[in-house]
Scaffold this motif. Structure first.
Motif, PDB file in Angstrom:
ATOM      1  N   ARG A 149     -29.074 -36.954  23.532  1.00  0.00           N
ATOM      2  CA  ARG A 149     -29.017 -38.417  23.419  1.00  0.00           C
ATOM      3  C   ARG A 149     -28.303 -39.017  24.633  1.00  0.00           C
ATOM      4  O   ARG A 149     -28.664 -40.085  25.102  1.00  0.00           O
ATOM      5  CB  ARG A 149     -28.309 -38.831  22.130  1.00  0.00           C
ATOM      6  CG  ARG A 149     -29.189 -38.736  20.895  1.00  0.00           C
ATOM      7  CD  ARG A 149     -28.566 -39.424  19.703  1.00  0.00           C
ATOM      8  NE  ARG A 149     -27.304 -38.829  19.287  1.00  0.00           N
ATOM      9  CZ  ARG A 149     -27.191 -37.775  18.471  1.00  0.00           C
ATOM     10  NH1 ARG A 149     -28.258 -37.213  17.979  1.00  0.00           N
ATOM     11  NH2 ARG A 149     -26.010 -37.314  18.145  1.00  0.00           N
TER      12      ARG A 149
ATOM     13  N   TYR B 274     -27.919 -37.557  27.841  1.00  0.00           N
ATOM     14  CA  TYR B 274     -28.497 -37.285  29.149  1.00  0.00           C
ATOM     15  C   TYR B 274     -29.989 -37.553  29.250  1.00  0.00           C
ATOM     16  O   TYR B 274     -30.546 -37.526  30.327  1.00  0.00           O
ATOM     17  CB  TYR B 274     -28.202 -35.840  29.571  1.00  0.00           C
ATOM     18  CG  TYR B 274     -26.745 -35.671  29.896  1.00  0.00           C
ATOM     19  CD1 TYR B 274     -26.221 -36.131  31.091  1.00  0.00           C
ATOM     20  CD2 TYR B 274     -25.879 -35.086  28.989  1.00  0.00           C
ATOM     21  CE1 TYR B 274     -24.881 -36.004  31.393  1.00  0.00           C
ATOM     22  CE2 TYR B 274     -24.536 -34.956  29.273  1.00  0.00           C
ATOM     23  CZ  TYR B 274     -24.037 -35.415  30.474  1.00  0.00           C
ATOM     24  OH  TYR B 274     -22.709 -35.300  30.756  1.00  0.00           O
ATOM     25  N   GLY B 275     -30.639 -37.797  28.148  1.00  0.00           N
ATOM     26  CA  GLY B 275     -32.063 -38.104  28.210  1.00  0.00           C
ATOM     27  C   GLY B 275     -32.807 -37.445  27.081  1.00  0.00           C
ATOM     28  O   GLY B 275     -32.539 -36.295  26.739  1.00  0.00           O
ATOM     29  N   SER B 276     -33.706 -38.183  26.485  1.00  0.00           N
ATOM     30  CA  SER B 276     -34.469 -37.624  25.376  1.00  0.00           C
ATOM     31  C   SER B 276     -35.963 -37.832  25.578  1.00  0.00           C
ATOM     32  O   SER B 276     -36.725 -37.757  24.642  1.00  0.00           O
ATOM     33  CB  SER B 276     -34.011 -38.245  24.058  1.00  0.00           C
ATOM     34  OG  SER B 276     -34.177 -39.654  24.102  1.00  0.00           O
ATOM     35  N   ASP B 277     -36.373 -38.121  26.812  1.00  0.00           N
ATOM     36  CA  ASP B 277     -37.788 -38.333  27.071  1.00  0.00           C
ATOM     37  C   ASP B 277     -38.590 -37.061  26.846  1.00  0.00           C
ATOM     38  O   ASP B 277     -39.585 -37.056  26.128  1.00  0.00           O
ATOM     39  CB  ASP B 277     -38.005 -38.812  28.507  1.00  0.00           C
ATOM     40  CG  ASP B 277     -37.343 -40.148  28.768  1.00  0.00           C
ATOM     41  OD1 ASP B 277     -37.115 -40.887  27.793  1.00  0.00           O
ATOM     42  OD2 ASP B 277     -37.039 -40.432  29.933  1.00  0.00           O
TER      43      ASP B 277
ATOM     44  N   SER C 232     -34.719 -28.845  30.723  1.00  0.00           N
ATOM     45  CA  SER C 232     -35.998 -29.570  30.729  1.00  0.00           C
ATOM     46  C   SER C 232     -37.049 -28.857  31.571  1.00  0.00           C
ATOM     47  O   SER C 232     -38.230 -28.857  31.221  1.00  0.00           O
ATOM     48  CB  SER C 232     -35.810 -30.988  31.263  1.00  0.00           C
ATOM     49  OG  SER C 232     -34.973 -31.718  30.409  1.00  0.00           O
TER      50      SER C 232
ATOM     51  N   SER D 123     -35.419 -33.851  22.998  1.00  0.00           N
ATOM     52  CA  SER D 123     -34.399 -34.632  22.301  1.00  0.00           C
ATOM     53  C   SER D 123     -33.578 -33.808  21.312  1.00  0.00           C
ATOM     54  O   SER D 123     -32.565 -34.284  20.827  1.00  0.00           O
ATOM     55  CB  SER D 123     -35.056 -35.800  21.563  1.00  0.00           C
ATOM     56  OG  SER D 123     -35.999 -35.321  20.630  1.00  0.00           O
TER      57      SER D 123
ATOM     58  N   TYR E 145     -29.024 -30.497  31.736  1.00  0.00           N
ATOM     59  CA  TYR E 145     -30.185 -31.126  31.113  1.00  0.00           C
ATOM     60  C   TYR E 145     -31.448 -30.850  31.932  1.00  0.00           C
ATOM     61  O   TYR E 145     -32.500 -30.509  31.395  1.00  0.00           O
ATOM     62  CB  TYR E 145     -29.975 -32.637  30.953  1.00  0.00           C
ATOM     63  CG  TYR E 145     -31.194 -33.331  30.403  1.00  0.00           C
ATOM     64  CD1 TYR E 145     -31.511 -33.249  29.053  1.00  0.00           C
ATOM     65  CD2 TYR E 145     -32.052 -34.040  31.237  1.00  0.00           C
ATOM     66  CE1 TYR E 145     -32.644 -33.858  28.544  1.00  0.00           C
ATOM     67  CE2 TYR E 145     -33.184 -34.657  30.738  1.00  0.00           C
ATOM     68  CZ  TYR E 145     -33.477 -34.564  29.396  1.00  0.00           C
ATOM     69  OH  TYR E 145     -34.610 -35.155  28.903  1.00  0.00           O
ATOM     70  N   GLU E 146     -31.352 -30.978  33.243  1.00  0.00           N
ATOM     71  CA  GLU E 146     -32.500 -30.721  34.103  1.00  0.00           C
ATOM     72  C   GLU E 146     -32.934 -29.268  34.036  1.00  0.00           C
ATOM     73  O   GLU E 146     -34.136 -28.973  33.995  1.00  0.00           O
ATOM     74  CB  GLU E 146     -32.180 -31.124  35.541  1.00  0.00           C
ATOM     75  CG  GLU E 146     -32.060 -32.624  35.720  1.00  0.00           C
ATOM     76  CD  GLU E 146     -31.562 -33.028  37.099  1.00  0.00           C
ATOM     77  OE1 GLU E 146     -31.502 -32.170  38.020  1.00  0.00           O
ATOM     78  OE2 GLU E 146     -31.234 -34.223  37.261  1.00  0.00           O
TER      79      GLU E 146
ATOM     80  N   GLN F 119     -25.769 -33.497  33.570  1.00  0.00           N
ATOM     81  CA  GLN F 119     -27.111 -33.853  34.046  1.00  0.00           C
ATOM     82  C   GLN F 119     -27.828 -32.637  34.619  1.00  0.00           C
ATOM     83  O   GLN F 119     -29.017 -32.446  34.399  1.00  0.00           O
ATOM     84  CB  GLN F 119     -27.027 -34.980  35.083  1.00  0.00           C
ATOM     85  CG  GLN F 119     -28.384 -35.531  35.490  1.00  0.00           C
ATOM     86  CD  GLN F 119     -29.126 -36.182  34.335  1.00  0.00           C
ATOM     87  OE1 GLN F 119     -28.545 -36.899  33.535  1.00  0.00           O
ATOM     88  NE2 GLN F 119     -30.420 -35.925  34.255  1.00  0.00           N
TER      89      GLN F 119
END
Length: 177
Positions: free
Chosen positions: A28, A30-33, A120, A36, A116-117, A113
């Motif tokens: 939530r 760092y990004g949930s595109d 992802s 998630s 997260y990357e 970040q």
């Protein structure tokens, strides 16, 4: 300092180990595109040197994905290792995926970040439930070129009519050089 930051000012010039637990709150923030939900454990081995820092990220866990075909949720295991070098400089800048410049007055490395990357990037573009995995392996048509006419391009032969049978109006174009 955030939950995924490391205070580098007080560290001595040697190897340091840090552990982070990653959950839904992390995604939530760092990004949930792309992703998630998931549960991960990250081990970060930080080597502090006089003029730079080296970090090795070992991330292991389960991503909660949704199948592109059936829309069913499924667990996707992810395990990866990444290395990043942080060099001191005048401004924050990303040189490559593995080399980053940080300001020499930086007190804290924020690693959220980056983690997260890394997670992802391990998510497949085509998210298929494991029950469809056999079908995905059989789907060899992707990436192949299908020739509809003109014969086999490797033998140089053509199934088209001979050049003699060409409409005479096209022959005029050959003389335009």
């Amino acid at each position: 300092m955030g939950a995924y930051g490391i205070n580098i000012v007080g560290l001595s010039n040697k190897e340091h180990q840090f552990e982070f637990e990653i959950g839904d709150a992390f995604f939530r923030k760092y990004g949930s595109d792309l992703l998630s939900e998931g549960t991960f454990h990250a081990d970060v081995l930080l080597f502090k040197h006089e003029t730079f820092l080296e970090a090795e990220f070992k991330i292991k866990g389960i991503a909660k994905l949704v199948c592109d075909r059936s829309l069913e949720p499924f667990d996707y295991p992810i395990e990866n290792v990444h290395k990043v070098m942080f060099k001191y400089g005048d401004a924050d800048e990303e040189i490559t995926d593995e080399i980053m410049i940080i300001h020499r007055d930086t007190a804290t490395l924020e690693l959220g970040q980056l983690m997260y990357e890394f997670i992802s990037l391990a998510v497949p573009l085509k998210k298929l439930h494991p029950k469809f995995q056999d079908e995905a392996d059989d789907d060899d048509s992707e990436g192949k070129i299908v020739y509809s006419s003109g014969g086999d391009p490797e033998d140089g032969k053509s199934n088209d009519k001979d050049d003699d049978d060409i409409d005479p109006r096209w022959n005029i174009l050959k003389n335009l050089q």
